[in-house]
Each structure stands twice: as C-alpha cells, then as structure tokens.
Design an enzyme around this catalytic site. Structure first.
Site, PDB file in Angstrom:
ATOM      1  N   ASP A  26       0.793  -1.362   0.084  1.00 16.53           N
ATOM      2  CA  ASP A  26       0.094   0.040   0.098  1.00 16.53           C
ATOM      3  C   ASP A  26       1.237   1.451   0.315  1.00 16.53           C
ATOM      4  O   ASP A  26       2.235   0.812   0.127  1.00 16.53           O
ATOM      5  CB  ASP A  26      -0.904  -0.202   1.046  1.00 16.53           C
ATOM      6  CG  ASP A  26      -2.159   1.488   1.363  1.00 16.53           C
ATOM      7  OD1 ASP A  26      -2.114   1.263   0.086  1.00 16.53           O
ATOM      8  OD2 ASP A  26      -1.595   1.774   2.195  1.00 16.53           O
ATOM      9  N   ASP A  28       0.172   5.071   1.223  1.00 18.78           N
ATOM     10  CA  ASP A  28      -0.301   5.428   1.966  1.00 18.78           C
ATOM     11  C   ASP A  28      -0.159   5.351   3.159  1.00 18.78           C
ATOM     12  O   ASP A  28      -0.885   4.077   3.616  1.00 18.78           O
ATOM     13  CB  ASP A  28      -1.275   6.716   2.472  1.00 18.78           C
ATOM     14  CG  ASP A  28      -1.522   7.765   0.518  1.00 18.78           C
ATOM     15  OD1 ASP A  28      -0.662   8.374   0.741  1.00 18.78           O
ATOM     16  OD2 ASP A  28      -1.960   7.258  -0.069  1.00 18.78           O
ATOM     17  N   ASP A 178      -1.690  -0.749   6.133  1.00 19.44           N
ATOM     18  CA  ASP A 178      -1.919  -0.056   7.104  1.00 19.44           C
ATOM     19  C   ASP A 178      -3.153   0.034   7.712  1.00 19.44           C
ATOM     20  O   ASP A 178      -4.306   0.664   8.768  1.00 19.44           O
ATOM     21  CB  ASP A 178      -1.276   1.043   6.951  1.00 19.44           C
ATOM     22  CG  ASP A 178      -2.008   2.253   6.745  1.00 19.44           C
ATOM     23  OD1 ASP A 178      -1.742   1.688   5.401  1.00 19.44           O
ATOM     24  OD2 ASP A 178      -2.766   3.088   7.099  1.00 19.44           O
TER      25      ASP A 178
END
Length: 232
Positions: A26, A28, A178
């Site tokens: 991922d 960000d 996250d």
C-alpha cells in the site's frame, strides 16, 4: 488470536512464514507519510464544497485504502469534493515524506531480487506522480491505482492484477498495508498480509482483528521473510 510479530530484521527467513518472491505495498501509511497533506486537502475540499464547519477527517481516515469516491459515498459527502481534494493533494505533494527505513528496505529488497509493486487507494496517475517526485518510482515494477481496476479495495482486484503483472503466484507474494481494507484485499486474492505499524493506525485493534499473517513494527522487519532469491 496470536500473530507472528517480526521484531528483528535479518537475512534468514522466518520459519513460520514461507519466503516471498514479490512484495505488494500500500502507499499511504506504509511507504509515505501523507496524513498531514491529506488532512489539509480534505479540509479545503470540504470548505469549498460543503461549507463551514469542521471537516470530518478522522472519519475519512478510518476508510483509507478505499478509492476517494467510494469513501465519499460511504460518508454521504458530495462526490464534487474529489476535484478540489485532488487539486490540493498535487499542490501540497512536496510536503509528503517517506517513512524512516523505507528507502533502505526497498533497496535491500531489490538487491535480493524481489519484485515490488504498489496497490493504492489513490488513482494511478496521482500515485505515480507522487512516487516520481519522491524519487521512489524506479523501485516498483508496477503501480496500480484504484481507477485502474474494476473493483478497488477491499476487493482483491488490485492484488490479483499485481500478481498477474509481476508474474508471481499468490503463495509467493505478500501484501503490506496499514488498513483492514488492505488485508481484506490480500486475503481474498490468496496472498499473505503484513500489518505495518510504523505509522500508528487510527485503530490498531481493528487492524489486528482483520487477521494479518505478520505484524511488522518497522520497515526493516519485513526482511526476515524476504531473503535473497539466490539463497533459496
């Protein structure tokens, strides 16, 4: 439920998790710290389109990993917020930073022969523009945005597309994210998942409840399950 927590980087593979040929990240909250920029862009877009009052960024952050228009639908906010949000995100891009240890991690993974990709909630052009500005784009064989698949996260389409482009079977890849949406996307694609905790999630309990295969405290911890291809 107990999760393997990799707390010491090294060159040997964790015996509880099979070694990997590819890593799908991922963007960000994993590769880049963009939360301050997103907060400011979101506030400006909210003021322009909705009007006065506090912008509900904390609620927005709970949905990160999804495509921006999908988040607007979930939050019952105007889709017209996308244009100013994207505009301000480009304008503020030079304030985005790379998390400590990420460049070293990417260098080591590339040296070890692993193939790397990005699967992000951002659009593909915006993700590639940001990575290019930060000097990170050459690390990734492919960067896949939410606008480049039929169904963005939490659907598995982005991860499946990355596997196809990387020419790597699902059992030899791992997704690092996250947010629960990242883990769901990986799980439904048959790919192992790693929860990244170096940018504290909005809700760690929710992230862990999503069932990551591995929990990483810092970027270098991933190296324990990504030994050099030539050593296998």
């Amino acid at each position: 439920m107990a999760f393997p927590i990799v707390d010491r980087p090294g060159t040997e593979a964790d015996p509880s998790v099979s070694a990997r040929h590819a890593v799908i990240f991922d963007l960000d909250g994993v590769v880049v710290d963009s939360f301050a920029v997103m907060s400011e862009a979101f506030a400006i877009a909210y003021a322009e389109v909705v009007g006065d009052g506090p912008a509900p960024f904390e609620e927005y952050r709970r949905h990160l990993g999804r495509y921006f228009p999908d988040i607007m639908r979930i939050m019952d906010l105007p889709l017209a917020m996308e244009e100013p949000f994207v505009r301000e995100s480009y304008r503020l891009a030079d304030q985005v930073t790379v998390f400590d240890g990420v460049v070293e991690l990417l260098l080591t993974l590339r040296t070890r022969g692993l193939r790397l990709a990005i699967a992000t909630g951002k659009s593909g052009p915006r993700a590639r523009s940001l990575l290019d500005k930060l000097g990170l784009l050459p690390f990734f064989a492919h960067v896949i945005g939410s606008d480049e698949v039929a169904r963005p996260k939490p659907a598995p389409d982005m991860v499946l597309k990355a596997l196809d482009l990387l020419d790597v079977p699902a059992e030899r890849a791992i997704m690092v994210g996250d947010a629960p949406t990242d883990l769901a996307s990986a799980r439904d694609a048959g790919v192992a998942s790693a929860a990244a905790l170096w940018a504290p999630p909005d809700d760690i309990g929710e992230l862990l409840a999503a069932g990551p295969d591995v929990v990483l405290q810092r970027p270098a911890d991933l190296l324990a399950i990504c030994p050099a291809l030539s050593l296998r």
